[in-house]
Design a protein around this motif. Structure first.
Motif, short mmCIF file in Angstrom:
data_model
loop_
_atom_site.label_atom_id
_atom_site.label_comp_id
_atom_site.label_asym_id
_atom_site.label_seq_id
_atom_site.Cartn_x
_atom_site.Cartn_y
_atom_site.Cartn_z
N ALA A 243 0.80 -1.59 -0.06
CA ALA A 243 0.01 0.07 -0.01
C ALA A 243 0.92 1.20 -0.24
O ALA A 243 0.86 1.96 -0.80
CB ALA A 243 -0.59 -0.02 1.01
N ALA A 244 1.73 1.19 0.31
CA ALA A 244 2.75 2.43 0.89
C ALA A 244 3.30 2.65 -0.46
O ALA A 244 4.03 3.66 -0.70
CB ALA A 244 4.10 1.89 1.82
N ALA A 245 3.98 1.77 -1.14
CA ALA A 245 4.57 1.53 -2.90
C ALA A 245 3.40 2.48 -3.88
O ALA A 245 3.87 3.04 -4.47
CB ALA A 245 4.62 0.26 -3.54
N LEU A 246 2.39 2.56 -3.05
CA LEU A 246 1.21 2.79 -4.05
C LEU A 246 0.55 3.89 -3.39
O LEU A 246 0.09 4.42 -4.23
CB LEU A 246 -0.06 1.95 -3.75
CG LEU A 246 -0.07 0.04 -5.01
CD1 LEU A 246 -1.28 -0.19 -4.66
CD2 LEU A 246 0.83 -0.06 -6.43
N GLY A 247 1.33 4.26 -2.59
CA GLY A 247 0.79 5.55 -1.74
C GLY A 247 -0.12 5.97 -1.01
O GLY A 247 -0.97 6.80 -1.09
N LEU A 248 -0.88 4.33 -0.39
CA LEU A 248 -2.39 4.54 -0.08
C LEU A 248 -1.27 4.83 1.62
O LEU A 248 -2.75 5.11 2.37
CB LEU A 248 -2.85 3.22 -0.53
CG LEU A 248 -3.37 3.17 -1.54
CD1 LEU A 248 -4.11 1.57 -2.45
CD2 LEU A 248 -3.99 4.02 -2.62
N LYS A 249 -0.34 4.08 1.84
CA LYS A 249 0.49 3.77 2.83
C LYS A 249 0.91 5.14 3.75
O LYS A 249 1.71 4.83 2.36
CB LYS A 249 -0.08 2.76 3.40
CG LYS A 249 -1.51 1.81 3.94
CD LYS A 249 -3.00 2.46 4.88
CE LYS A 249 -2.31 2.84 6.42
NZ LYS A 249 -3.39 3.41 7.08
#
Length: 283
Positions: A243-249
């Motif tokens: 999720a962090a890699a997708l900018g979501l977290k």
């Protein structure tokens, strides 16, 4: 191991950025470890148990006016007000936590016996001698100036007042390099400068005039709770990284996942301990 400085806004950001994880995977009211009575204890029961044990440890009853510092979502104060009938005040540096604590008080029907406000425990916004008891659960660890926090607690306590501080502590001074690295990972992941040494914390309390200073180790009660966080880490951290890699977290969420893994090991190996100090002021 060097102490890492965390500014107030960094600590607030940590809790705001991990609020969803705490709410979904842990509790809508408590941010601290649960207390397990035996293997059949559920997570929800452990959350309630911890609040009851802390209230009993603080010897709270309906005649008391209590202050909870770093109150978070108000789980402990609302429990004390609902189950023990005390008037409870809570302060926290995070406005979101204060809002959530007020909402939790409304849900439990104890708004009239609770008051929550934004405040810093280095400069507690109440007059001298206001409270019969002061609690702090897994919060003083965030301070670089722990002695100042204890000075403020002493100031706002009435003669004969009681204190209870539950937190992570160091029980030994010497750590191997791998132990220090593992501990630093946990501290950084939770925005904590360092844990106080048990002996130093006790000495500070006694120098401030507190008497009947005791420390209780919570290992048996909280190790199932720590293990639960470890299992959550194994399951959730890969998802948080994606999720962090997708900018979501945020990175803080990923760090929290990693921290949940290592916190179990530092408790299991005795690198740090979880427990509570109690003390009182002379009449």
């Amino acid at each position: 191991m060097q102490t890492q400085r965390f500014e107030t806004d960094e600590i607030v950001d940590f809790y705001n950025e991990t609020a969803w994880e705490y709410r979904v995977f842990w509790s809508t009211t408590n941010l601290h470890y649960g207390f397990y009575e035996d293997e059949s204890t559920t997570h929800r029961e452990a959350m309630t148990n911890s609040n009851s044990v802390y209230a009993d440890t603080l010897e709270v009853d309906e005649t008391d006016t209590v202050l909870d510092i770093g109150t978070g979502r108000g789980g402990f104060p609302t429990h004390v007000a609902a189950e023990y009938g005390a008037d409870v005040h809570g302060i926290d540096i995070d406005p979101l936590h204060v809002s959530e604590a007020r909402a939790n008080a409304r849900d439990r029907g104890v708004s009239e016996r609770t008051e929550f406000s934004v405040g810093d425990y280095h400069d507690i916004p109440y007059p001298d001698g206001t409270f019969d008891a002061v609690s702090g659960i897994e919060t003083v660890c965030h301070s670089e100036r722990k002695e100042r926090v204890l000075e403020e607690i002493r100031r706002v306590l009435a003669p004969g007042g009681r204190l209870m501080i539950a937190d992570g502590f160091r029980s030994r001074t010497a750590l191997t390099d791998p132990e220090a690295e593992k501990l630093r990972t946990v501290l950084d992941g939770w925005a904590v400068p360092d844990f106080a040494h048990i002996s130093e914390f006790r000495e500070t309390l006694e120098e401030l005039g507190f008497t009947d200073v005791t420390f209780d180790d919570h290992y048996e009660q909280i190790i199932p709770s720590a293990r639960r966080q470890w299992l959550l880490s194994l399951a959730v951290t890969p998802l948080l990284k994606a999720a962090a890699a997708l900018g979501l977290k945020s990175d803080a969420s990923v760090d929290q996942g990693v921290t949940l893994y290592h916190q179990y090991e530092i408790i299991k190996r005795g690198i740090a301990v979880h427990g509570n100090f109690t003390a009182e002021l002379p009449e």
